[in-house]
Design a protein around this motif. Sequence first.
Motif, mmCIF file in Angstrom:
data_model
loop_
_atom_site.group_PDB
_atom_site.id
_atom_site.type_symbol
_atom_site.label_atom_id
_atom_site.label_comp_id
_atom_site.label_asym_id
_atom_site.label_seq_id
_atom_site.Cartn_x
_atom_site.Cartn_y
_atom_site.Cartn_z
ATOM 1 N N GLY A 96 0.824 -1.213 0.000
ATOM 2 C CA GLY A 96 0.000 0.000 0.000
ATOM 3 C C GLY A 96 0.853 1.255 0.000
ATOM 4 O O GLY A 96 0.560 2.222 -0.725
ATOM 5 N N GLY A 97 1.907 1.252 0.791
ATOM 6 C CA GLY A 97 2.825 2.389 0.812
ATOM 7 C C GLY A 97 3.522 2.573 -0.528
ATOM 8 O O GLY A 97 3.732 3.696 -0.994
ATOM 9 N N TRP A 98 3.858 1.465 -1.161
ATOM 10 C CA TRP A 98 4.497 1.504 -2.469
ATOM 11 C C TRP A 98 3.539 2.100 -3.510
ATOM 12 O O TRP A 98 3.930 2.945 -4.319
ATOM 13 C CB TRP A 98 4.907 0.101 -2.852
ATOM 14 N N MET A 99 2.268 1.682 -3.463
ATOM 15 C CA MET A 99 1.277 2.253 -4.393
ATOM 16 C C MET A 99 1.095 3.743 -4.132
ATOM 17 O O MET A 99 0.988 4.540 -5.069
ATOM 18 C CB MET A 99 -0.063 1.512 -4.282
ATOM 19 N N PHE A 100 1.072 4.136 -2.860
ATOM 20 C CA PHE A 100 0.942 5.551 -2.510
ATOM 21 C C PHE A 100 2.129 6.344 -3.048
ATOM 22 O O PHE A 100 1.970 7.428 -3.613
ATOM 23 C CB PHE A 100 0.834 5.707 -0.989
ATOM 24 N N ALA A 101 3.318 5.802 -2.882
ATOM 25 C CA ALA A 101 4.525 6.498 -3.344
ATOM 26 C C ALA A 101 4.515 6.683 -4.860
ATOM 27 O O ALA A 101 4.852 7.765 -5.356
ATOM 28 C CB ALA A 101 5.772 5.733 -2.913
ATOM 29 N N THR A 102 4.125 5.640 -5.586
ATOM 30 C CA THR A 102 4.101 5.781 -7.050
ATOM 31 C C THR A 102 3.038 6.778 -7.486
ATOM 32 O O THR A 102 3.233 7.508 -8.458
ATOM 33 C CB THR A 102 3.847 4.423 -7.745
ATOM 34 N N ARG A 103 1.932 6.835 -6.750
ATOM 35 C CA ARG A 103 0.864 7.769 -7.108
ATOM 36 C C ARG A 103 1.276 9.205 -6.824
ATOM 37 O O ARG A 103 1.072 10.093 -7.652
ATOM 38 C CB ARG A 103 -0.419 7.433 -6.329
ATOM 39 N N THR A 104 1.874 9.457 -5.672
ATOM 40 C CA THR A 104 2.240 10.830 -5.308
ATOM 41 C C THR A 104 3.458 11.332 -6.078
ATOM 42 O O THR A 104 3.572 12.522 -6.330
ATOM 43 C CB THR A 104 2.502 10.960 -3.794
ATOM 44 N N GLN A 105 4.354 10.424 -6.452
ATOM 45 C CA GLN A 105 5.544 10.826 -7.205
ATOM 46 C C GLN A 105 5.310 10.760 -8.715
ATOM 47 O O GLN A 105 6.244 10.978 -9.489
ATOM 48 C CB GLN A 105 6.726 9.941 -6.814
ATOM 49 N N LYS A 106 4.076 10.414 -9.097
ATOM 50 C CA LYS A 106 3.683 10.313 -10.504
ATOM 51 C C LYS A 106 4.604 9.378 -11.288
ATOM 52 O O LYS A 106 4.988 9.648 -12.422
ATOM 53 C CB LYS A 106 3.661 11.697 -11.149
ATOM 54 N N LYS A 107 4.955 8.268 -10.662
ATOM 55 C CA LYS A 107 5.771 7.246 -11.311
ATOM 56 C C LYS A 107 4.857 6.107 -11.742
ATOM 57 O O LYS A 107 3.796 5.903 -11.155
ATOM 58 C CB LYS A 107 6.834 6.710 -10.349
ATOM 59 N N PRO A 108 5.277 5.349 -12.738
ATOM 60 C CA PRO A 108 4.454 4.201 -13.141
ATOM 61 C C PRO A 108 4.451 3.130 -12.041
ATOM 62 O O PRO A 108 5.479 2.861 -11.424
ATOM 63 C CB PRO A 108 5.122 3.693 -14.417
ATOM 64 N N LYS A 145 3.878 -3.523 -12.531
ATOM 65 C CA LYS A 145 2.820 -4.461 -12.907
ATOM 66 C C LYS A 145 2.625 -5.484 -11.793
ATOM 67 O O LYS A 145 3.584 -5.982 -11.226
ATOM 68 C CB LYS A 145 3.180 -5.173 -14.203
ATOM 69 N N GLY A 146 1.395 -5.764 -11.492
ATOM 70 C CA GLY A 146 1.076 -6.776 -10.500
ATOM 71 C C GLY A 146 1.045 -6.278 -9.062
ATOM 72 O O GLY A 146 0.664 -7.029 -8.170
ATOM 73 N N LEU A 147 1.425 -5.023 -8.828
ATOM 74 C CA LEU A 147 1.453 -4.513 -7.454
ATOM 75 C C LEU A 147 0.043 -4.446 -6.871
ATOM 76 O O LEU A 147 -0.188 -4.892 -5.749
ATOM 77 C CB LEU A 147 2.127 -3.147 -7.397
ATOM 78 N N ARG A 148 -0.892 -3.896 -7.641
ATOM 79 C CA ARG A 148 -2.276 -3.807 -7.149
ATOM 80 C C ARG A 148 -2.854 -5.203 -6.945
ATOM 81 O O ARG A 148 -3.529 -5.476 -5.949
ATOM 82 C CB ARG A 148 -3.143 -3.003 -8.113
ATOM 83 N N LEU A 149 -2.588 -6.098 -7.896
ATOM 84 C CA LEU A 149 -3.081 -7.469 -7.770
ATOM 85 C C LEU A 149 -2.502 -8.139 -6.523
ATOM 86 O O LEU A 149 -3.226 -8.820 -5.785
ATOM 87 C CB LEU A 149 -2.742 -8.276 -9.028
ATOM 88 N N ALA A 150 -1.212 -7.948 -6.282
ATOM 89 C CA ALA A 150 -0.589 -8.514 -5.074
ATOM 90 C C ALA A 150 -1.256 -7.954 -3.818
ATOM 91 O O ALA A 150 -1.519 -8.696 -2.862
ATOM 92 C CB ALA A 150 0.908 -8.209 -5.060
ATOM 93 N N HIS A 151 -1.546 -6.651 -3.823
ATOM 94 C CA HIS A 151 -2.212 -6.015 -2.688
ATOM 95 C C HIS A 151 -3.603 -6.615 -2.478
ATOM 96 O O HIS A 151 -4.000 -6.898 -1.336
ATOM 97 C CB HIS A 151 -2.293 -4.506 -2.925
ATOM 98 N N LEU A 152 -4.330 -6.829 -3.560
ATOM 99 C CA LEU A 152 -5.672 -7.414 -3.461
ATOM 100 C C LEU A 152 -5.624 -8.860 -2.961
ATOM 101 O O LEU A 152 -6.444 -9.273 -2.132
ATOM 102 C CB LEU A 152 -6.385 -7.348 -4.815
ATOM 103 N N ILE A 153 -4.665 -9.619 -3.440
ATOM 104 C CA ILE A 153 -4.529 -11.017 -2.996
ATOM 105 C C ILE A 153 -4.161 -11.068 -1.513
ATOM 106 O O ILE A 153 -4.727 -11.870 -0.748
ATOM 107 C CB ILE A 153 -3.502 -11.767 -3.866
ATOM 108 N N LEU A 154 -3.238 -10.209 -1.105
ATOM 109 C CA LEU A 154 -2.879 -10.151 0.319
ATOM 110 C C LEU A 154 -4.079 -9.749 1.169
ATOM 111 O O LEU A 154 -4.291 -10.291 2.260
ATOM 112 C CB LEU A 154 -1.728 -9.172 0.539
#
Length: 145
Positions: A31-43, A46-55
Motif C-alpha cells: 500500500g505504501g508503495w502504491m501511494f509512493a508511485t501515485r504521489t511521485q507520478k511514477k508508473p 505491474k502486479g502490485l495492485r493485484l498482489a495487494h488485493l490477494i494479500l
Amino acid sequence: MDLPSFLWLWRIAAWSMGLSLTAYVLLGITGGWMFATRTQKKPRPKGLRLAHLILGGTLVTLVLLLLTIGIVGTLGYYGNLGHSAHLPAGLVVVALVLVSVVSGLRIHAKRPDMRRLHVATNVLLFVAFAAVSWTGWSVVQKYLP
C-alpha cells in the motif's frame, strides 16, 4: 471437552495469527508503495495492485478463520463465550478488516474519501491487532497447564 483434543485447533490459530500479522505488514508495504508511485507520478509496477488485493483477501480469510476457531474453541472448552477481553478485541479486528476491504475496493479518483477511510481504518487496525495479540496471549495462558 478434553484440552489435548483442542491443541490442533490452537496450533491453527497460532499459525493463522502469525500469517495475519505478516499479511498486514505486507499490505502496509504494498500500500505504501502504491501511494509512493501515485504521489511521485511514477508508473506503478505491474502486479502490485493485484498482489495487494490477494494479500487483502488472504487477510480477510485468515481473520474469519481466527474468528471461527475462537468461537468453536471457546464454546467447546467453556460452553459459552465472553471469558475475556479477547472476544471484543477480536470482533473489532474483524469489523475493521471488513471496513478496510469495502473501502479499499471502492477507492477511485472520484471518491477520495474512500482512500482516506481505507488508510484510517488500517491505522486503527494496527492498534486493534496489538490489543487482540495482548488479550490472546492472556487467553493462551489459561489453556496452558
